[in-house]
Design an enzyme around this catalytic site. Structure first.
Site, short mmCIF file in Angstrom:
data_model
loop_
_atom_site.label_atom_id
_atom_site.label_comp_id
_atom_site.label_asym_id
_atom_site.label_seq_id
_atom_site.Cartn_x
_atom_site.Cartn_y
_atom_site.Cartn_z
N ASP A 1 -4.92 0.26 8.57
CA ASP A 1 -3.59 -0.32 8.42
C ASP A 1 -2.58 0.82 8.59
OD1 ASP A 1 -1.14 -1.29 7.47
OD2 ASP A 1 -2.06 -2.58 5.97
N LYS B 1 9.30 -1.57 9.34
CA LYS B 1 9.58 -0.39 8.53
C LYS B 1 10.15 0.71 9.45
CE LYS B 1 5.63 -1.41 5.51
NZ LYS B 1 6.26 -1.78 4.25
N ARG C 1 10.84 4.88 -5.37
CA ARG C 1 10.26 5.29 -4.08
C ARG C 1 11.37 5.50 -3.07
NH1 ARG C 1 6.36 1.39 -0.46
NH2 ARG C 1 8.31 0.23 -0.38
#
Ligand SMILES: Cc1ncc(COP(=O)(O)O)c(C=O)c1O
Length: 411
Positions: free
Chosen positions: A196, A222, A370
């Site tokens: 992945d 992303k 994050r």
């Protein structure tokens, strides 16, 4: 890096400096969440307008042929292939990571009929594990999913394992698996591997061909900036393509979809892994978003990402360590992806306060803040300032507001 001026100097000398102008970034915002949803590249809105107003509105259904909508997933696949070290004809843009994991895992298990174990690790993203659990449940053939700690994966690859299912970069800790070594070990033991690449594609150089990877999946919303819910992709090594069939016999994977045969006969090549009609508006947006990568050297991206990670980690630890903020994941930068997480007391509320202060990152349960570093548009000075603002919020307890203590649906 000890001063803000030095960061400005690094930005002036940055070989990727001009890339930032390829994106629309809200004025005054420091966006450190491109590892979750990338920013909007210039040209995407225009391409969508053309696809909607000219192609759909005027050319209507003839667009499937006349505007090459039908083979857009394969053409985008070839563009993606260049970013992940894969040859043309081995990647197709389609569906979601979840669906692609299901398809490839189902196909891979059939290549190892005498083995019953799927191996993954506890750092894998839950949807990959859920899809494996769902497939195993559906097959009802006593397969099982074995989970080990990420650092124990290599030792756990034995001759009992049918398929190893791994995310190269851990979505929380940023830990980077050694794709080449683990793939080699899997092959030595007769197992197959599905990688992945959700946090790898567009974040760091990937060399699927060089690693002799069997299968891979990834998303484009992303680091590849394809937009919310943008199409995912999958990779199948050339020699495996005609040896596997997807468990989802959709008509777009048929050898002759417009013959409308009553029986299924799979196409040859990578399009065998398509399923049904793809979201062409989303594909058009992704196709335009990929233009920003045309002249980008992934090794430059990696060098900048590592330098920014090091700067951010050092500065956050120095300024915020006394508030209980602690780095998660490896300290060796070369073993990390392109995001940085810290455990942080009251992390959710701290992140809400930071977002209100125009530094956008995210929160991952149970206690991590994050931050994604996306070298095409993140500047060194952004990294410097973000750490400073985090520090100020912690010092002033700026997070301590009732509305920031209650979690929203998406964190
Ligand atoms: C490693 C990884 N895999 C899969 C997903 C999500 O999969 P999907 O695109 O099917 O929602 C994510 C989402 O962040 C992820 O980080």
């Amino acid at each position: 890096m000890s001063t803000r001026e030095a960061c400005l100097g690094l930005d002036r000398d940055d070989p990727l400096r001009s890339c930032r102008d390829r994106f629309i970034i809200p004025e005054g915002t420091i966006y450190l969440d491109g590892n979750s949803l990338g920013v909007l590249p210039r040209g995407v809105a225009e391409r969508l307008a053309t696809t909607v107003k000219d192609e759909w509105a005027h050319s209507l259904i003839t667009s499937w042929n006349d505007h090459s909508w039908f083979d857009l997933p394969r053409r985008i696949g070839d563009r993606l292939a260049k970013l992940i070290g894969a040859p043309a004809g081995t990647v197709v843009a389609c569906d979601t990571i979840s669906i692609n994991v299901f398809k490839l895992l189902g196909a891979a298990l059939r290549l190892r009929p005498d083995r019953r174990i799927v191996l993954s690790d506890t750092g894998n993203f839950p949807t990959d594990l859920y899809m494996a659990q769902g497939l195993i449940d559906f097959l009802g053939q006593s397969h099982r999913l074995k989970l080990v700690e990420p650092e124990d994966v290599e030792d756990a690859i034995t001759e009992e394992i049918a398929v190893v299912l791994l995310t190269e970069v851990d979505y929380r800790t940023s830990r980077l698996h050694d794709m080449k070594a683990l793939t080699r070990k899997a092959h030595d033991r007769g197992a197959l591997v599905i990688w992945d690449l959700a946090h790898s594609a567009g974040a760091l150089p990937v060399n699927l061909e060089g690693c002799e990877a069997d299968f891979a999946v990834g998303c484009t919303y992303k680091y590849l900036n394809g937009g919310p819910g943008a199409p995912a992709f999958l990779y199948v090594r050339k020699d495996l393509q005609d040896r596997i069939v997807s468990p989802l016999f959709g008509w777009w994977s048929h050898a002759r979809p417009f013959a409308f045969d009553l029986d299924y006969r799979p196409a040859e090549g990578i399009i065998r892994q398509q399923c049904g009609t793809q979201a062409i508006l989303a594909m058009a947006a992704l196709d335009a978003a990929l233009d920003v990568w045309d002249d980008v050297d992934m090794h430059e991206v990696r060098a900048k990402s590592l330098a920014q990670s090091e700067l951010f980690i050092t500065r956050v630890e120095t300024l915020c360590g006394k508030h209980g903020v602690k780095l998660v994941g490896p300290r060796d930068m070369t073993r990390r992806g392109s995001h940085v997480s810290f455990t942080c007391p009251q992390g959710y509320a701290v992140m809400q306060a930071l977002i209100a202060d125009k530094v956008i990152g995210d929160f991952r349960a149970p206690d991590m803040i994050r931050f994604g570093l996306t070298p095409l548009y993140t500047r060194f000075v952004d990294v410097w300032d973000a750490a400073g603002r985090l520090h100020a919020i912690l010092e002033e307890r700026g997070w301590n507001r009732p509305e920031w203590l209650e979690q929203k649906a998406v964190t």
